[in-house]
Design a protein around this motif. Structure first.
Motif, mmCIF file in Angstrom:
data_model
loop_
_atom_site.group_PDB
_atom_site.id
_atom_site.type_symbol
_atom_site.label_atom_id
_atom_site.label_comp_id
_atom_site.label_asym_id
_atom_site.label_seq_id
_atom_site.Cartn_x
_atom_site.Cartn_y
_atom_site.Cartn_z
ATOM 1 N N VAL A 261 43.372 42.877 44.538
ATOM 2 C CA VAL A 261 42.264 43.755 44.919
ATOM 3 C C VAL A 261 42.342 45.021 44.068
ATOM 4 N N ALA A 262 41.196 45.461 43.546
ATOM 5 C CA ALA A 262 41.118 46.706 42.779
ATOM 6 C C ALA A 262 40.037 47.586 43.394
ATOM 7 N N LEU A 263 40.365 48.850 43.608
ATOM 8 C CA LEU A 263 39.462 49.749 44.333
ATOM 9 C C LEU A 263 38.736 50.755 43.465
ATOM 10 N N ASP A 264 39.110 50.874 42.195
ATOM 11 C CA ASP A 264 38.574 51.991 41.414
ATOM 12 C C ASP A 264 37.926 51.571 40.101
ATOM 13 N N LEU A 265 37.313 50.415 40.085
ATOM 14 C CA LEU A 265 36.634 49.973 38.865
ATOM 15 C C LEU A 265 35.186 50.441 38.871
ATOM 16 N N GLY A 266 34.734 50.920 37.709
ATOM 17 C CA GLY A 266 33.354 51.363 37.564
ATOM 18 C C GLY A 266 32.416 50.222 37.238
ATOM 19 N N SER A 267 31.116 50.502 37.264
ATOM 20 C CA SER A 267 30.112 49.456 37.045
ATOM 21 C C SER A 267 30.234 48.843 35.653
ATOM 22 N N ASP A 268 30.570 49.643 34.640
ATOM 23 C CA ASP A 268 30.711 49.108 33.285
ATOM 24 C C ASP A 268 31.889 48.144 33.200
ATOM 25 N N GLN A 269 32.991 48.483 33.872
ATOM 26 C CA GLN A 269 34.159 47.603 33.857
ATOM 27 C C GLN A 269 33.883 46.317 34.616
ATOM 28 N N ILE A 270 33.202 46.431 35.728
ATOM 29 C CA ILE A 270 32.910 45.271 36.564
ATOM 30 C C ILE A 270 31.982 44.298 35.837
ATOM 31 N N ALA A 271 31.068 44.841 35.032
ATOM 32 C CA ALA A 271 30.093 43.999 34.325
ATOM 33 C C ALA A 271 30.776 43.012 33.386
ATOM 34 N N GLY A 272 31.969 43.339 32.920
ATOM 35 C CA GLY A 272 32.658 42.459 31.980
ATOM 36 C C GLY A 272 33.599 41.465 32.619
ATOM 37 N N LEU A 273 33.674 41.467 33.947
ATOM 38 C CA LEU A 273 34.574 40.540 34.625
ATOM 39 C C LEU A 273 33.972 39.139 34.705
ATOM 40 N N GLY A 274 34.820 38.165 34.802
ATOM 41 C CA GLY A 274 34.358 36.787 34.883
ATOM 42 C C GLY A 274 33.989 36.383 36.289
ATOM 43 N N SER A 275 33.838 35.084 36.491
ATOM 44 C CA SER A 275 33.386 34.551 37.775
ATOM 45 C C SER A 275 34.527 34.283 38.747
ATOM 46 N N ASP A 276 35.769 34.582 38.330
ATOM 47 C CA ASP A 276 36.903 34.302 39.209
ATOM 48 C C ASP A 276 37.240 35.481 40.109
ATOM 49 N N VAL A 277 36.295 36.413 40.244
ATOM 50 C CA VAL A 277 36.472 37.532 41.170
ATOM 51 C C VAL A 277 35.244 37.638 42.064
ATOM 52 N N VAL A 278 35.410 38.301 43.190
ATOM 53 C CA VAL A 278 34.311 38.571 44.114
ATOM 54 C C VAL A 278 34.124 40.082 44.168
ATOM 55 N N VAL A 279 32.920 40.531 43.874
ATOM 56 C CA VAL A 279 32.635 41.965 43.835
ATOM 57 C C VAL A 279 31.729 42.335 45.008
ATOM 58 N N SER A 280 32.145 43.329 45.761
ATOM 59 C CA SER A 280 31.332 43.842 46.862
ATOM 60 C C SER A 280 30.988 45.295 46.550
ATOM 61 N N THR A 281 29.698 45.605 46.495
ATOM 62 C CA THR A 281 29.248 46.960 46.141
ATOM 63 C C THR A 281 28.355 47.513 47.242
ATOM 64 N N SER A 282 28.572 48.757 47.599
ATOM 65 C CA SER A 282 27.765 49.416 48.613
ATOM 66 C C SER A 282 27.652 50.901 48.269
ATOM 67 N N GLN A 283 26.828 51.601 49.005
ATOM 68 C CA GLN A 283 26.686 53.039 48.799
ATOM 69 C C GLN A 283 27.872 53.760 49.439
#
Length: 528
Positions: A261-283
């Motif tokens: 689990v990673a808690l401090d990744l920004g949107s640019d970093q997340i955009a480059g991740l593959g499909s082997d992760v699950v991303v949950s984004t909220s306000q």
């Protein structure tokens, strides 16, 4: 006459919500199976200072202590609307919101097997008040007593509708009073000097939560293990390692599989991740802000109202927001957009370079100030450096020189809390989900004092603060919080900048892990 609030069991609500989540996210772990991961590894940029609830007042500390210490009430599943039972099974409040009565469960034991009673609750809350740590303001105006072993009464000097939300704070976690007393703790007046239990609490758990502390380190990693005496449904993962890592390191760790689990990744970093992760984004309700110290002993420049006007109109808020990434939104006031009384763009300050230059000219002289911020800390994928650089560049255009003074969070946090920074760039995560928490940004209050803003500095604003703090009507509170923010913005001592989006990245084997708007991360809920 009292209004009684009988609360539905938290476990039932969590289970029901889990069924809903599982329909729209990665498949959940079968409860009958052992988890595939023996030790859950979580990467987080640390602002960790202590494991003593009475002295803890940081985001990472709140994550750890929410897992170790139960509170009177709690929130679950990221829902911050209604407190749920925890140590208290039910509560009632009188008509003027000055007396809250909590019924304490009789089936809870601490991790050493000692039964939890109302005496432990009284000790814990009074200790927070009298240790006078950074979170002691939560108990301001409140007294607590125990008529019997299963009843706790909290009395407020003035009407206070925020009490049920306040008691969910990890700072008000319930400690084993006998054990803490044996190891130097006290809840008596003078505890600020007499209490010596912090060292013990940094090594040994004294709570009743789902986890206990195996090891605690403020700079490298903290390890939690499941509490065998836990009274509720046990956590999925028997061992959790919370590691201190920058956003860049978190990206590499989650890609390599060395972190789950990673808690401090920004949107640019997340955009480059593959499909082997699950991303949950909220306000996120987090507010990034800067302040200009109002104490002339700290700075004759920043304490000048003309200088504050020059800064306020010299900032390009849209240019700052641009750095915050996808999903971020401008903070028009100090109260988060999802909270009662939040204000919108009407009347928002827009950049006016000419006005800013005129205000700077009225100050005269060499307008050079120091901007302090943490260089080794990131939140929601954002580090302070780019924002500090952009602020300095924008203010240079209006004749203000901003000297960047980055430093490790251990030292900058200390100077910020001591009120010695000329200009500070910081963020605020809510202590509890109620707009009353943001009165801390007013004159004479916790954050106001850090900005050199003494009580009596803004009488009109302070009158509104006093009125809203005792108001019980929802509509009246909303209008007063809006007025509070408008006057707060006009003063220009503390300038709200933006609210980031919050993303939690988890390995697909773990499944979706949601950001928690109250606790940032509920470790014990992972995998449920």
């Amino acid at each position: 006459m009292k209004r009684s609030v009988k609360l539905v069991g938290a476990a039932a609500l969590i289970a029901a919500s889990a069924l809903i989540v599982s329909a729209c996210s990665a498949p959940a772990q079968n409860e009958s199976e052992e988890p595939a991961v023996e030790s859950l590894v979580i990467d987080k940029s640390f602002d960790l200072v202590t494991a003593d609830p009475a002295r803890m007042y940081e985001t990472t500390g709140g994550i750890v202590l929410h897992a170790v210490y139960d509170s009177l009430l709690t929130f679950a599943d990221g829902n911050a609307d209604e407190p749920l039972p925890s140590v208290a099974s039910e509560w009632s409040v009188n008509d003027d919101a000055t007396e809250y009565t909590f019924t304490i469960r009789d089936d809870i034991s601490f991790s050493d097997g000692t039964p939890l009673t109302s005496a432990d609750v009284v000790f814990s809350l009074n200790r927070v008040k009298n240790v006078q740590g950074n979170g002691s303001f939560l108990m301001a105006g409140l007294t607590v007593e125990a008529p019997d072993e299963t009843t706790v009464v909290i009395t407020s000097e003035e009407p206070n509708t925020a009490v049920p939300a306040i008691v969910t704070s990890p700072t008000l976690g319930i400690v084993n009073s006998a054990l803490v007393k044996e190891n130097g703790g006290t809840d008596a007046e003078g505890a600020a000097d007499a209490d010596t239990a912090e060292e013990f609490l940094n090594e040994t758990s004294a709570g009743s939560g789902p986890y206990t502390i195996e090891s605690f380190d403020t700079t490298t990693e903290t390890v939690l293990v499941a509490n065998p005496e836990y009274w509720g449904d046990g956590p999925v993962y028997d061992r959790v390692v919370l590691r201190n890592a920058t956003a860049e390191a978190q990206l590499m760790d989650v890609q390599s599989g060395t972190a789950h689990v990673a808690l401090d990744l920004g949107s640019d970093q997340i955009a480059g991740l593959g499909s082997d992760v699950v991303v949950s984004t909220s306000q996120s309700p987090t507010i990034f802000f800067m302040f200009l110290n109002a104490n002339p002993a700290v700075s004759e420049i920043t304490s000048n109202p003309d200088f504050r006007e020059a800064v306020k109109y010299g900032l390009d808020f849209d240019g700052i927001l641009e750095l915050a990434g996808e999903g971020a939104e401008r903070a028009y006031g100090i109260v988060p957009s999802s909270y009662l009384g939040a204000i919108g763009p009407d009347g928002a300050v827009e950049r006016d370079v000419d006005r800013a230059k005129e205000a700077a000219a009225r100050v005269g002289g060499d307008l050079s100030v120091d901007l302090e911020y943490a260089s080794d800390f990131s939140s929601n994928g954002l580090s302070m450096q780019p924002f500090a650089e952009r602020i300095a560049s924008q203010l240079a255009e209006v004749g203000i020189t901003v000297n960047l003074k980055p430093g490790p969070i251990a030292t900058t946090l200390e100077s910020y809390r001591a009120g010695s920074e000329q200009v500070g760039l910081w963020l605020w995560n809510p202590d509890y989900p109620d707009s009353a928490d943001y009165l801390a940004f007013g004159p004479g209050e916790v954050v106001g004092l850090r900005a050199g803003w003494e009580a009596g500095a803004a009488p009109e604003l302070e009158a509104v603060m006093a009125e809203v703090s005792t108001e019980t009507d929802v509509d009246a509170r909303e209008a007063l919080y809006q007025e509070f923010q408008q006057l707060h913005n006009e003063a220009g001592v503390i300038i709200p900048l933006f609210q980031p989006a919050a993303s939690v990245v988890a390995a697909s084997a773990i499944g979706e892990v949601k950001y928690d708007p109250v606790f940032s991360l509920d470790i014990a809920a992972i995998g449920r």
